[in-house]
Design a protein around this motif. Structure first.
Motif, PDB file in Angstrom:
ATOM      1  N   GLY A   1       3.613  29.215  19.931  1.00  0.00           N
ATOM      2  CA  GLY A   1       3.776  27.882  19.359  1.00  0.00           C
ATOM      3  C   GLY A   1       2.621  26.933  19.590  1.00  0.00           C
TER       4      GLY A   1
ATOM      5  N   ALA B   1       0.949  24.830  16.796  1.00  0.00           N
ATOM      6  CA  ALA B   1       1.540  23.592  16.281  1.00  0.00           C
ATOM      7  C   ALA B   1       1.249  22.375  17.156  1.00  0.00           C
ATOM      8  CB  ALA B   1       3.054  23.761  16.141  1.00  0.00           C
TER       9      ALA B   1
ATOM     10  N   SER C   1      10.064  31.508  20.506  1.00  0.00           N
ATOM     11  CA  SER C   1       8.764  31.042  20.026  1.00  0.00           C
ATOM     12  C   SER C   1       8.897  30.412  18.643  1.00  0.00           C
ATOM     13  CB  SER C   1       7.767  32.196  19.979  1.00  0.00           C
ATOM     14  OG  SER C   1       7.563  32.732  21.259  1.00  0.00           O
TER      15      SER C   1
ATOM     16  N   ALA D   1       8.091  26.428  17.660  1.00  0.00           N
ATOM     17  CA  ALA D   1       7.177  26.055  16.577  1.00  0.00           C
ATOM     18  C   ALA D   1       7.893  25.209  15.529  1.00  0.00           C
ATOM     19  CB  ALA D   1       6.597  27.316  15.938  1.00  0.00           C
TER      20      ALA D   1
END
Length: 273
Positions: free
Chosen positions: A116, A119, A177, A181
């Motif tokens: 992630g 992001a 994950s 995200a």
């Protein structure tokens, strides 16, 4: 028009000309790059998002340069607010430029993506954008509910948590994950959305000379919200966001860049009134 104002506008127009030329040149170069052997989604879905992303970055960089170069004569509180907005725009550009790089390197299954971290620029961009616009809002006397950090941030966090419960297509990414995200994308979209709402209120209260700047800044933030909502929708509905979703996201981002660049020009025009 004063001499200083004339110089400021000439400088701003020069920046616009340079970044537009670089955006077009970068987009053209993107189409000349060899397509990776691992890519199997078609030439259009590779080259068009790549070209749009590179142009997107240049336009955002140009907006930041114009804003920062015209801040020196303003009071510290206003400089701080615009400084946060510029950090926000910069982070959005950094977030965008990493996407074609990940595609070129076939790194979408890397730790950077699956955990992630990809992001994070959008998360921090949403936070700094909200902080900057909140500062402008307080400067014009708007102290409504959305300017209360202790209310807005927890509420957005709760909504981000709820978003992880939404049904979505099967993903090759681990569920935790994926949820992280997704939550970051929702955080970003909501943060920019709140900032856009506050900008509308700032525009209604600010002096006449700065209404144009606020109007363009507002539309730029709205375009960023659209891009982030499309990214969220793509993650929920598509097993491969590197398709039509990606083109729509990058197009919205490109439009945001144009609008923010125009906001920078309006800001340079308003200087020294």
């Amino acid at each position: 028009m004063s001499r200083n104002k004339t110089v400021a506008m000439k400088s701003a127009h020069s920046v616009v000309q340079i970044v537009v030329c670089m955006a077009v040149l970068s987009a053209v170069i993107a189409f000349l790059l060899p397509m990776p052997e691992h890519w199997h989604s078609g030439r259009v879905f590779f080259y068009l998002p790549l070209a749009l992303s590179l142009a997107f970055v240049w336009l955002h960089v140009g907006a930041v340069v114009i804003f920062l170069s015209n801040l020196s004569d303003y009071k510290q509180q206003l400089r701080r607010s615009y400084g946060f907005i510029c950090v926000c725009i910069t982070l959005l550009a950094l977030g965008a430029v990493q996407l074609p790089v990940l595609t070129l390197l076939d790194a979408w299954d890397s730790v950077w993506v699956t955990t992630g971290y990809v992001a994070l620029p959008f998360l921090l961009g949403g936070l700094t954008g909200y902080v900057g616009v909140r500062g402008l809002s307080l400067l014009v006397g708007n102290r409504g509910l959305l300017t209360k950090v202790g209310t807005v941030v927890p509420l957005i966090i709760v909504l981000c948590g709820i978003s992880t419960l939404l049904p979505h297509v099967k993903s090759s990414t681990a569920e935790m994950s994926y949820d992280i995200a997704l939550a970051i994308l929702v955080w970003s979209a909501l943060s920019y959305g709140v900032a856009a709402w506050l900008l509308g209120q700032v525009r209604a209260r600010i002096g006449a000379h700065y209404v144009e700047t606020m109007a363009w800044l507002l539309t730029g933030f709205v375009a960023m919200v659209v891009a982030l909502l499309l990214a969220t929708g793509g993650n929920l509905l598509s097993q491969n966001i590197q398709d039509g979703w990606n083109i729509a996201i990058d197009t919205s981002g490109l439009i945001a860049g144009v609008l923010l660049l125009r906001a920078g020009l309006a800001f340079a025009k308003a200087k020294d009134y």
